[in-house]
Enzyme design. Structure first.
Site, PDB file in Angstrom:
ATOM      1  N   ASP A 136      -1.872   5.949  18.620  1.00  0.00           N
ATOM      2  CA  ASP A 136      -2.392   5.987  20.027  1.00  0.00           C
ATOM      3  C   ASP A 136      -2.343   7.278  20.913  1.00  0.00           C
ATOM      4  O   ASP A 136      -1.053   7.530  21.021  1.00  0.00           O
ATOM      5  CB  ASP A 136      -2.452   4.661  20.855  1.00  0.00           C
ATOM      6  CG  ASP A 136      -3.263   4.363  21.865  1.00  0.00           C
ATOM      7  OD1 ASP A 136      -4.388   4.976  21.834  1.00  0.00           O
ATOM      8  OD2 ASP A 136      -2.928   3.839  23.026  1.00  0.00           O
TER       9      ASP A 136
ATOM     10  N   SER B 149       4.613   4.007  24.757  1.00  0.00           N
ATOM     11  CA  SER B 149       4.316   2.955  24.115  1.00  0.00           C
ATOM     12  C   SER B 149       5.837   2.417  24.078  1.00  0.00           C
ATOM     13  O   SER B 149       6.599   2.356  25.228  1.00  0.00           O
ATOM     14  CB  SER B 149       3.709   2.542  22.896  1.00  0.00           C
ATOM     15  OG  SER B 149       3.785   1.161  22.315  1.00  0.00           O
TER      16      SER B 149
ATOM     17  N   HIS C 101       1.545   0.782  26.644  1.00  0.00           N
ATOM     18  CA  HIS C 101       1.292  -0.438  26.252  1.00  0.00           C
ATOM     19  C   HIS C 101       2.227  -1.698  26.770  1.00  0.00           C
ATOM     20  O   HIS C 101       3.525  -1.341  26.425  1.00  0.00           O
ATOM     21  CB  HIS C 101       1.629  -0.102  24.535  1.00  0.00           C
ATOM     22  CG  HIS C 101       0.700   0.626  24.004  1.00  0.00           C
ATOM     23  ND1 HIS C 101       0.894   1.024  22.585  1.00  0.00           N
ATOM     24  CD2 HIS C 101      -0.467   1.322  24.584  1.00  0.00           C
ATOM     25  CE1 HIS C 101      -0.205   1.951  22.284  1.00  0.00           C
ATOM     26  NE2 HIS C 101      -0.900   2.062  23.295  1.00  0.00           N
TER      27      HIS C 101
END
Length: 376
Positions: free
Chosen positions: A318, A195, A222
């Protein structure tokens, strides 16, 4: 002591609202504003802020040029604001290449209405990147592609991504480190999730992989929907392997990296050797689209212990549950180490859960991969 922030934007409305949001957090303080890149460079040198928020399109000097000058003279964590357009995506990637640490979509409506999610996200990002002042680095790789790579059987539209390669990204001379040893495991898939800080991290890793990398790579970053195509295209122009934005029905092929499209979920279906990608909406209940957990979980079902997986820099957790599924299937999980992360959130979640077998510095991940898959 509060984190000192310099806000840079040519819009008086945006400067005012961003300043109000930042000052509403007790740990943050806007010490000044600038209306263009030239003024930002001057104030960065004089005020030495802990963090700078930077617009891209400004008069006198644009944000990308300002980032380059600031990184060359007084390296500072910089958070870019980017428009959600294809051109905005390309400019944002240029800014990250120049040394900016992260970006946020420039959504005037969210900022104007003081939406809780937008307010919290901006405050969190500023706090997170402020801790990385000592981490600052120079640009990671030239964005000029060189040399044609060997033709592949990958079926692409004629208007698709170019098959170009680049010299490897420069590697800093680190102290002599222990040599890696392969575990002896056999792999059929590499899976990487990331991310915040991921675009730079992925570029550093993928530009060091050879065209004959022995199996497919799936990438979960992301990123907004309008950004992933531009990011895949950029990586494709720099790497010896091929990189493309994943499409529904893509058959996974060795030496090709598939980037999950923004706003969608990427799953793997079929069987090893004949697996395909499924790109689905994934529903509104998912916190991330794309989501690392979703792709990792599907990889565990199809490839079991034949997955080499990595969780890189990023905010949140995540990847942890997906890594748990991979671990249960016997797969290998590595995490990026804290010192080399822009944000030590996702890798920390995996490491703290006892799921990673190795915690690696970013500069050595590609080297470790090549040893593990038998190419070094």
């Amino acid at each position: 002591m509060a984190i000192k922030v310099l806000v840079v934007d040519d819009s008086s409305f945006f400067r005012r609202r961003v300043s109000e949001i930042i000052n509403a957090e007790s740990r943050l303080e806007v010490i000044d504003v600038a209306v263009n890149g030239k003024e930002a460079v001057e104030k960065a040198k004089r005020l030495k802020p802990d963090v700078i928020t930077m617009d891209i399109e400004m008069p006198v000097m644009d944000g990308i040029s300002a980032v380059r000058e600031i990184m060359a003279s007084v390296p500072t964590p910089i958070l870019m604001f980017s428009s959600l357009t294809h051109d905005g995506a390309k400019a944002t990637l240029d800014a990250l290449d120049a040394g900016a640490l992260d970006f946020l979509p420039k959504k005037f409506e969210d900022i104007a209405r003081n939406r809780d999610e937008a307010v919290s996200l901006l405050q969190q990002r500023v706090i997170q990147i402020a801790s990385k002042r000592a981490f600052m680095r120079r640009p990671v790789a030239s964005s000029t592609p060189v040399q044609e790579r060997p033709q592949s059987t990958l079926n692409r539209p004629t208007t698709g991504l170019r098959r170009e390669a680049s010299a490897q990204a420069p590697v800093s001379r680190a102290p002599v480190a222990a040599k890696f040893r392969a575990s002896g495991k056999k792999y059929q898939l590499t899976a990487i999730g990331t991310s915040t800080g991921g675009p730079v991290a992925l570029q550093k890793i993928l530009t060091k992989l050879p065209a004959n990398y022995p199996h497919p790579i799936v990438l979960i970053q992301h990123m907004p929907a309008t950004f992933t195509a531009a990011f895949a295209s950029r990586l494709n122009s720099l790497c010896k392997i091929q990189v493309k934005e994943a499409e529904d029905g893509d058959v996974l092929q060795a030496g090709v990296a598939y980037l999950a499209p923004g706003g969608k979920q990427m799953m793997i279906d079929g069987r090893p050797g004949a697996a395909r990608l499924r790109i689905i909406d994934g529903g509104e209940r998912m916190n991330y689209k794309p989501c690392v957990d979703v792709t990792f979980g599907s990889a565990a079902k199809i490839y079991a212990d034949k997955v080499l997986s990595m969780v890189l820099t990023g905010m949140g957790a995540d990847g942890r549950e997906g890594a748990r599924m991979l671990k249960s299937a016997g797969a290998t999980i590595w995490a990026q180490d804290e010192d080399s992360c822009v944000v030590y959130g996702m890798p920390q979640a995996v490491a703290k859960a006892g799921l990673s077998t190795e915690d690696l510095p970013l500069e050595r991940i590609a080297e470790r991969m090549l040893v593990e898959v038998g190419l070094a």
